[in-house]
Design a protein around this motif. Structure first.
Motif, PDB file in Angstrom:
ATOM      1  N   ASN A   1      -7.242  14.241   0.448  1.00  0.00           N
ATOM      2  CA  ASN A   1      -7.861  13.661   1.633  1.00  0.00           C
ATOM      3  C   ASN A   1      -7.343  14.459   2.820  1.00  0.00           C
ATOM      4  OD1 ASN A   1      -8.843  12.089   3.688  1.00  0.00           O
ATOM      5  ND2 ASN A   1      -7.677  10.246   3.188  1.00  0.00           N
TER       6      ASN A   1
ATOM      7  N   TYR B   1      -3.555  14.673   5.624  1.00  0.00           N
ATOM      8  CA  TYR B   1      -3.900  13.245   5.657  1.00  0.00           C
ATOM      9  C   TYR B   1      -3.401  12.625   6.971  1.00  0.00           C
ATOM     10  CZ  TYR B   1      -3.603   8.247   4.644  1.00  0.00           C
ATOM     11  OH  TYR B   1      -3.689   6.884   4.724  1.00  0.00           O
TER      12      TYR B   1
ATOM     13  N   ILE C   1      -1.002  16.384  -1.327  1.00  0.00           N
ATOM     14  CA  ILE C   1      -1.872  15.548  -2.166  1.00  0.00           C
ATOM     15  C   ILE C   1      -2.558  16.483  -3.165  1.00  0.00           C
ATOM     16  CG2 ILE C   1      -3.776  13.841  -2.124  1.00  0.00           C
ATOM     17  CD1 ILE C   1      -3.201  13.744   1.014  1.00  0.00           C
TER      18      ILE C   1
ATOM     19  N   SER D   1      -0.962   4.165  -5.870  1.00  0.00           N
ATOM     20  CA  SER D   1      -1.650   3.053  -5.200  1.00  0.00           C
ATOM     21  C   SER D   1      -2.695   2.415  -6.114  1.00  0.00           C
ATOM     22  CB  SER D   1      -2.348   3.593  -3.952  1.00  0.00           C
ATOM     23  OG  SER D   1      -3.113   2.590  -3.351  1.00  0.00           O
TER      24      SER D   1
ATOM     25  N   ASP E   1       1.623  12.672  -2.999  1.00  0.00           N
ATOM     26  CA  ASP E   1       0.838  11.459  -2.753  1.00  0.00           C
ATOM     27  C   ASP E   1      -0.375  11.515  -3.694  1.00  0.00           C
ATOM     28  OD1 ASP E   1      -0.184   9.193  -1.657  1.00  0.00           O
ATOM     29  OD2 ASP E   1      -0.556  10.013   0.343  1.00  0.00           O
TER      30      ASP E   1
ATOM     31  N   GLY F   1       0.857  -1.186   0.000  1.00  0.00           N
ATOM     32  CA  GLY F   1       0.000   0.000   0.000  1.00  0.00           C
ATOM     33  C   GLY F   1       0.893   1.237   0.000  1.00  0.00           C
ATOM     34  N   SER F   2       0.327   2.385  -0.409  1.00  0.00           N
ATOM     35  CA  SER F   2       1.169   3.586  -0.378  1.00  0.00           C
ATOM     36  C   SER F   2       1.420   4.015   1.064  1.00  0.00           C
ATOM     37  CB  SER F   2       0.553   4.722  -1.196  1.00  0.00           C
ATOM     38  OG  SER F   2      -0.771   4.931  -0.842  1.00  0.00           O
ATOM     39  N   GLN F   3       0.603   3.498   1.993  1.00  0.00           N
ATOM     40  CA  GLN F   3       0.827   3.829   3.405  1.00  0.00           C
ATOM     41  C   GLN F   3       2.223   3.376   3.844  1.00  0.00           C
ATOM     42  OE1 GLN F   3      -1.274   5.685   5.210  1.00  0.00           O
ATOM     43  NE2 GLN F   3       0.182   5.665   6.908  1.00  0.00           N
TER      44      GLN F   3
ATOM     45  N   TYR G   1      -5.644   9.213  -5.555  1.00  0.00           N
ATOM     46  CA  TYR G   1      -6.972   9.496  -6.133  1.00  0.00           C
ATOM     47  C   TYR G   1      -6.912  10.094  -7.537  1.00  0.00           C
ATOM     48  CZ  TYR G   1      -8.038   9.073  -1.189  1.00  0.00           C
ATOM     49  OH  TYR G   1      -8.133   8.589   0.089  1.00  0.00           O
TER      50      TYR G   1
ATOM     51  N   SER H   1      -5.113   0.836  -4.574  1.00  0.00           N
ATOM     52  CA  SER H   1      -6.220   0.634  -3.627  1.00  0.00           C
ATOM     53  C   SER H   1      -7.535   1.209  -4.122  1.00  0.00           C
ATOM     54  CB  SER H   1      -5.888   1.290  -2.282  1.00  0.00           C
ATOM     55  OG  SER H   1      -4.883   0.561  -1.634  1.00  0.00           O
ATOM     56  N   LYS H   2      -7.493   2.404  -4.711  1.00  0.00           N
ATOM     57  CA  LYS H   2      -8.741   3.065  -5.063  1.00  0.00           C
ATOM     58  C   LYS H   2      -9.165   2.763  -6.499  1.00  0.00           C
ATOM     59  CE  LYS H   2      -8.594   5.107  -1.021  1.00  0.00           C
ATOM     60  NZ  LYS H   2      -7.257   4.963  -0.499  1.00  0.00           N
TER      61      LYS H   2
ATOM     62  N   ARG I   1      -3.330  -4.581  -1.072  1.00  0.00           N
ATOM     63  CA  ARG I   1      -2.256  -3.827  -0.419  1.00  0.00           C
ATOM     64  C   ARG I   1      -1.097  -3.585  -1.386  1.00  0.00           C
ATOM     65  NH1 ARG I   1      -3.909  -0.981   1.337  1.00  0.00           N
ATOM     66  NH2 ARG I   1      -2.419  -0.223   2.871  1.00  0.00           N
TER      67      ARG I   1
HETATM   68  C1  LIG Z   1      -3.858  10.439   0.779  1.00  0.00           C
HETATM   69  C2  LIG Z   1      -3.689   8.992   1.054  1.00  0.00           C
HETATM   70  N1  LIG Z   1      -2.469   8.460   0.989  1.00  0.00           N
HETATM   71  C3  LIG Z   1      -2.265   7.153   1.207  1.00  0.00           C
HETATM   72  C4  LIG Z   1      -3.319   6.312   1.548  1.00  0.00           C
HETATM   73  C5  LIG Z   1      -3.008   4.875   1.814  1.00  0.00           C
HETATM   74  O1  LIG Z   1      -3.547   4.059   0.852  1.00  0.00           O
HETATM   75  P1  LIG Z   1      -3.023   2.598   0.539  1.00  0.00           P
HETATM   76  O2  LIG Z   1      -2.030   2.227   1.606  1.00  0.00           O
HETATM   77  O3  LIG Z   1      -4.227   1.724   0.573  1.00  0.00           O
HETATM   78  O4  LIG Z   1      -2.391   2.663  -0.798  1.00  0.00           O
HETATM   79  C6  LIG Z   1      -4.604   6.825   1.643  1.00  0.00           C
HETATM   80  C7  LIG Z   1      -5.729   5.955   2.014  1.00  0.00           C
HETATM   81  O5  LIG Z   1      -6.834   6.319   2.196  1.00  0.00           O
HETATM   82  C8  LIG Z   1      -4.799   8.206   1.383  1.00  0.00           C
HETATM   83  O6  LIG Z   1      -6.003   8.781   1.467  1.00  0.00           O
END
Ligand SMILES: Cc1ncc(COP(=O)(O)O)c(C=O)c1O
Length: 387
Positions: free
Chosen positions: A172, A123, A167, A228, A200, A97-99, A203, A230-231, A238
């Protein structure tokens, strides 16, 4: 017993809210979840069958820290195709994940008290990840077209700042997108002052109106870009990535080795198979059409039910809309009353560092049906008007 670095790490308030909001009787604008009705369930099932039947033994083996090369090549080619950005597969690290990218970047870039600029509101996951490395945060206010350039300039001119995390697309929590002018000005300013930009962009591909804007990395090739799946595919895989110059990426690879050796290889193989056998652009078009409809219903409902002195952002993409209540009204109090009436959202407080502002809140529209969006906004408006 517990290490000092854990003392000031904010607990994820959102996770706590999500526990309450997971009650199916609650209309929840709280989460940051994609709409599960749009997950490509059957396609991922087919992709995974194919991986197991064609190359199961290798797919279940340990793999390289950098990530599956064909997946990195896919990401590199997509940057070229969509943005004419030259990012070689060697400048891409696949992360959990980017997290995880945020955590690794914090680990390799931030020393105690290093200056880190963050958007206000920012964020929460980045605030949490970077706090671990004890930076000095410098929050910079967001306006409807990006950060306040005067504030940003003052911060940079008067402090030793190492990096700026932002971002630029459908931020976010606010839903704000930076204008092209601000992107250019930011790039110039950071370049002149030698401040690293961490961009980041989870989206960016979820744009449902307005024209696409160039990423800041296209003006600042030595900056860092996080992405990412994820979205745009599924968050449970992940799978995210860091795109960065070799000097930074090399250190991230070492930090990642120490952390988890490599990102889930099976997940990478299944995703790559899915991307090979399906058209990602067609899939993203379905997501953006649905999110546009959900966003339109939310904006219309706010227009119809909320009093006129409430401000809100009108995002051109992404999953969130940001509300500013008139002075004197408390988002925390509204939250407590709304939960009693069956509606959840996230009050703005946790998105601020060094600030106690209580007049803002985040609404998610991607994971709520049109009918419930209307109902939920009407319930909130009654509390706002009559409580
Ligand atoms: C701005 C931003 N960065 C990173 C993430 C992490 O996303 P992920 O780890 O699922 O790629 C999120 C998740 O909501 C996000 O809103």
């Amino acid at each position: 017993m517990i290490a000092k670095r854990m003392t000031n790490i904010p607990k994820s308030f959102i996770r706590e809210i999500l526990k309450v909001a997971s009650n199916p009787d609650i209309i929840s604008f709280a989460g940051g979840l994609p709409n599960p009705g749009l997950f490509p369930v059957q396609e991922i099932q087919e992709a995974s069958n194919k991986v197991f039947s064609s190359d199961g033994m290798s797919a279940l083996q340990y793999s390289t820290t950098e990530g599956y090369l064909p997946l990195r090549e896919y990401i590199s080619a997509r940057y070229k195709e969509k943005e004419n950005l030259d990012i070689s597969p060697d400048e891409i690290l696949i992360t959990n994940g980017s997290q995880q990218g945020l955590d690794l970047l914090g680990k390799v870039l931030i020393d105690d008290n290093d200056g880190v600029i963050i958007e206000k509101p920012g964020y929460l996951g980045a605030i949490q990840a970077f706090s671990m490395y004890n930076p000095e945060f410098y929050p910079v206010s967001l306006e409807n077209d990006g950060v306040d350039m005067k504030e940003l300039t003052t911060i940079i001119e008067n402090n030793a700042v190492k990096l700026f995390y932002g971002i630029p697309n459908f931020q976010n929590p606010s839903g704000v997108t930076y204008s092209t002018e601000k992107r250019e000005q930011i790039a110039q300013l950071l370049d002149k002052r030698n401040v690293l930009f961490i961009e980041d962009n989870p989206y960016g591909e979820l744009r449902f109106m307005g024209g696409t804007k160039k990423s800041i990395k296209s003006y600042l090739p030595d900056s860092v870009l996080l992405g990412s799946f994820s979205k745009i595919v599924s968050p449970s895989l992940r799978l995210g990535w860091i795109a960065a110059p070799q000097t930074i990426l090399e250190k991230c690879i070492i930090a990642k080795q120490a952390s988890d050796l490599h990102t889930n290889y099976l997940s990478q193989r299944i995703l790559y198979q899915y991307l090979t056998d399906n058209n990602l652009d067609n899939h993203i078009s379905k997501i953006t059409a649905t999110y546009k409809m959900q966003r339109d219903i939310m904006v219309q409902s706010i227009n119809t039910f909320f009093p006129g002195n409430i401000e809100y952002t009108k995002p051109e993409g992404g999953m969130f809309l940001w509300i500013t209540l008139p002075n004197g009204m408390s988002a925390m109090k509204l939250f407590e009353r709304a939960i009693e009436k069956g509606v959840a959202f996230v009050p703005g407080k946790p998105f601020y560092v060094n600030d106690n502002s209580d007049t803002t809140l985040r609404l998610n529209f991607s994971n709520v049906t049109g009918e419930n969006i209307q109902k939920g906004i009407e319930i909130m408006s009654k509390i706002i008007r009559f409580d």
